[in-house]
Write an enzyme that holds these catalytic residues in place. Sequence first.
Site, mmCIF file in Angstrom:
data_model
loop_
_atom_site.group_PDB
_atom_site.id
_atom_site.type_symbol
_atom_site.label_atom_id
_atom_site.label_comp_id
_atom_site.label_asym_id
_atom_site.label_seq_id
_atom_site.Cartn_x
_atom_site.Cartn_y
_atom_site.Cartn_z
ATOM 1 N N PRO A 127 0.846 -1.201 0.000
ATOM 2 C CA PRO A 127 0.000 0.000 0.000
ATOM 3 C C PRO A 127 0.875 1.242 0.000
ATOM 4 C CG PRO A 127 0.106 -0.949 2.209
ATOM 5 C CD PRO A 127 0.844 -1.894 1.308
ATOM 6 N N MET A 128 0.630 2.154 -0.950
ATOM 7 C CA MET A 128 1.441 3.363 -1.074
ATOM 8 C C MET A 128 0.529 4.552 -1.328
ATOM 9 S SD MET A 128 4.494 1.794 -3.451
ATOM 10 C CE MET A 128 3.366 0.800 -4.451
ATOM 11 N N GLN A 181 -6.646 -1.602 2.344
ATOM 12 C CA GLN A 181 -6.061 -1.243 3.636
ATOM 13 C C GLN A 181 -6.832 -0.087 4.265
ATOM 14 O OE1 GLN A 181 -2.200 0.896 4.421
ATOM 15 N NE2 GLN A 181 -1.610 -1.096 5.254
ATOM 16 N N CYS A 210 1.729 3.059 9.805
ATOM 17 C CA CYS A 210 1.950 4.439 9.367
ATOM 18 C C CYS A 210 2.611 5.254 10.477
ATOM 19 C CB CYS A 210 0.625 5.085 8.964
ATOM 20 S SG CYS A 210 0.811 6.805 8.422
ATOM 21 N N HIS A 279 6.785 -4.643 8.234
ATOM 22 C CA HIS A 279 7.782 -3.681 7.765
ATOM 23 C C HIS A 279 8.994 -3.816 8.679
ATOM 24 C CE1 HIS A 279 8.798 0.344 5.880
ATOM 25 N NE2 HIS A 279 9.704 0.227 6.833
ATOM 26 N N ASN A 316 8.804 -7.294 4.398
ATOM 27 C CA ASN A 316 8.741 -6.004 3.710
ATOM 28 C C ASN A 316 9.992 -5.196 4.035
ATOM 29 O OD1 ASN A 316 6.721 -2.999 4.117
ATOM 30 N ND2 ASN A 316 7.858 -3.680 2.344
ATOM 31 N N ASN A 318 14.159 -3.903 2.042
ATOM 32 C CA ASN A 318 15.413 -4.340 1.412
ATOM 33 C C ASN A 318 15.190 -5.074 0.091
ATOM 34 O OD1 ASN A 318 16.415 -3.362 3.807
ATOM 35 N ND2 ASN A 318 17.393 -5.263 4.471
#
Length: 436
Positions: A127-128, A181, A210, A279, A316, A318
Amino acid sequence: WGLLQAAMVASERQLKRRSGEGCAETIAARTAAVAEAEDGLRVGVAASATHETSASVSDTFTARKASRIDSDGSINSINGREIAMLDTSDAEATETDHSSLSRDNHDEDTGCSSFELPFDVRYVVAPMVGASDLAFRLLCRRHGATAAYTEMLFSSRIIKDPEYLRCKLQTCEEDRPLIVQLCATTVDDLVAAGKLVCPKCDAIDINLGCPLPQAAEEGFGAWLLDREHWPMLRSMVRELKSATRIPVFCKIRLLSTVEETVALCETLQAAGCALLAIHGRRRPPLGQHRLFRDTPADLDAIRQVVAAVSIPVLTNGNTQHPSDVAANLSFTKAAGIMCAEGLLRDPRLFEVGHAPSKSASASALLEYLHIASERSPHEISQVRGHVMWMLGKHGSGRRCTWTHLGPFSAEQLRSAIVGAESISELETIVRCTLAP
């Protein structure tokens, strides 16, 4: 050369906007400034035309075009002529037959075990905000992604504003499986929003990652990871799952210790969470999120969490090169890998056998613009952003650098993209920048 002049129009328009009184530098002057590129461009176009007449390249175009025709006969990507203009010799090297590299063999190489979920989560588009538009999700799916997230949607706005949901949640039959999301500050808001979006998706993810100041102020995202909020997180997962009857996922960040992270994951798992996306960075201090974006993700911590829980985990962080995909999956033993910025720079990152190159970037960019032009309505600002990412923009403002500049200076390219008002103008800029 005509394409270059057209691209300069967009650059000139942006400079005039910034000056407020017009720009003394004319298109003719700019043309003279890049006149030395004229011969190179003409030679490149001529060479491309010569390439088209060769039997081997003709066969390649035929195969590419055939592979992009849907069962209903519609062409869903750029045509052979568009590819021909931008192909170079290294592109032909990437056209190697990869039929022996089946998806099954690719999975075996990672050493990952499989988990039971209603859909494949091996290669996932993250999600971005401002970048997870429908056209980009479709592009990534056509090049190896097995599932995709929407950008983070605000539960409170979904409930109060039907237009917000209509604009933000655009999807289609090709866009599956899809994970929506949501962020929320209360259980009631999350459940109410979940009921509205569940008919349009295959799973709902609760944003617990976030780090932005707005998330801290309003009480959502990574600021719900503190132990005092865990009882509410349990209720969020349990009640959302009960109300929607579709899988509930949670995307989190690492906590201060691996032990604390495992404890949270076990709590979410017990509440009914079906998948965890982790993440591999910890929540940064308030207001310092930009300073920590480039720090390496802690994949070893993710590996330890994977070993401790029984539900699927997505690793999530690298993942910037195709080789990172298999390596990170093999190291963490995660069920799948989620990627954000790596895909923004190279949407073919998940594609088996993909070798990054200038021509591969050109092909992906033109394909994205073609999809975006068909999937109206689109936000031109999002399209501009994707063009910048795929041309290799690093940094911001006038000090930014680019992987691909073509005949432009860094400032000219930035001004041209920002000044473009249509997809056709952006396509012109892309062709000029990535022409052989």
